[in-house]
Design an enzyme around this catalytic site. Structure first.
Site, PDB file in Angstrom:
ATOM      1  N   LEU A 121       0.823  -1.207   0.000  1.00 19.60           N
ATOM      2  CA  LEU A 121       0.000   0.000   0.000  1.00 19.60           C
ATOM      3  C   LEU A 121       0.860   1.261   0.000  1.00 19.60           C
ATOM      4  CD1 LEU A 121      -2.847  -1.086   2.436  1.00 19.60           C
ATOM      5  CD2 LEU A 121      -2.977  -0.856  -0.054  1.00 19.60           C
ATOM      6  N   ILE A 124       2.113   1.809  -3.453  1.00 16.99           N
ATOM      7  CA  ILE A 124       1.068   2.378  -4.311  1.00 16.99           C
ATOM      8  C   ILE A 124       0.929   3.870  -4.022  1.00 16.99           C
ATOM      9  CG2 ILE A 124      -1.403   2.339  -4.856  1.00 16.99           C
ATOM     10  CD1 ILE A 124      -1.252  -0.742  -4.266  1.00 16.99           C
ATOM     11  N   CYS A 125       0.986   4.246  -2.741  1.00 22.04           N
ATOM     12  CA  CYS A 125       0.974   5.672  -2.362  1.00 22.04           C
ATOM     13  C   CYS A 125       2.123   6.405  -3.049  1.00 22.04           C
ATOM     14  CB  CYS A 125       1.126   5.811  -0.849  1.00 22.04           C
ATOM     15  SG  CYS A 125      -0.364   6.248  -0.004  1.00 22.04           S
ATOM     16  N   SER A 126       3.288   5.807  -3.024  1.00 21.99           N
ATOM     17  CA  SER A 126       4.456   6.402  -3.656  1.00 21.99           C
ATOM     18  C   SER A 126       4.246   6.549  -5.161  1.00 21.99           C
ATOM     19  CB  SER A 126       5.684   5.551  -3.362  1.00 21.99           C
ATOM     20  OG  SER A 126       6.807   6.071  -4.024  1.00 21.99           O
TER      21      SER A 126
END
Length: 186
Positions: A121, A124-126
């Site tokens: 997660l 994915i944020c990155s």
């Protein structure tokens, strides 16, 4: 020549699934104890192999202020094989297909069993903050990103406003309130 007796194929599948189940139980405890920043994830009901997640748009991105929902389908041979992750919230991103599937090295050559749901997660944020034009699923978005970053970010902000704000924030609050003992009640 002596042959080594092999266990039936279904035994191997059950063993892998039980290993994955124990790993996922531990990861769920870790997420509940120390949630990753800007992220939340819980199994759907009692099914540890199907999760729902939410990611808040990172402050340094055009997705800031949005809440993005995802599904994670976890294979029986996890963590050797990555989960299938799909955005269920529409998002304008050069690495996300129209069906919400991600195209990223973290699901291919960079995947390692050391990854956890939390780390996935966070990755994915990155990716929301740092799209990867080399893995673009939309060449025209990649071209815009590389040649007219301002226009790309304005479009991403508009999609975020249209699809991932206001009602999404309410849905996120409902999502968090529906969890009981770290599991989504369905």
């Amino acid at each position: 020549m002596d042959s080594v007796p092999r266990l039936p194929l279904h035994h191997d599948f059950n063993y892998r699934r039980s290993f994955a189940r124990r790993r996922l139980e531990n990861e769920l405890q870790d997420i509940n104890r120390e949630p990753p920043p800007l992220c939340s994830a819980v199994p759907v009901g009692d099914d540890l192999f199907h999760w729902r997640a939410a990611i808040m748009g990172p402050p340094d991105s055009p997705y800031y202020g949005g809440v993005f929902f995802l599904t994670l389908d976890i294979p029986a041979n996890y963590p050797m094989v990555p989960p299938k992750v799909v955005f269920t919230t529409s998002i304008y991103h050069l690495n996300v297909k129209n069906d919400g599937a991600l195209n990223s090295d973290i699901f291919g050559s960079q995947w390692t069993p050391a990854f956890t749901i939390s780390k996935l997660l966070l990755s994915i944020c990155s990716l929301l903050s740092n799209p990867d034009p080399r893995r673009a699923v939309f060449p025209e978005r990649a071209a815009m990103f590389l040649t007219d970053r301002k226009m790309y970010e304005e479009t991403a902000r508009e999609w975020t406003r249209l699809y991932a704000t206001e009602w999404a924030s309410l849905m996120f609050a409902a999502f968090l309130s529906m969890t009981e003992n770290g599991q989504l009640a369905m």
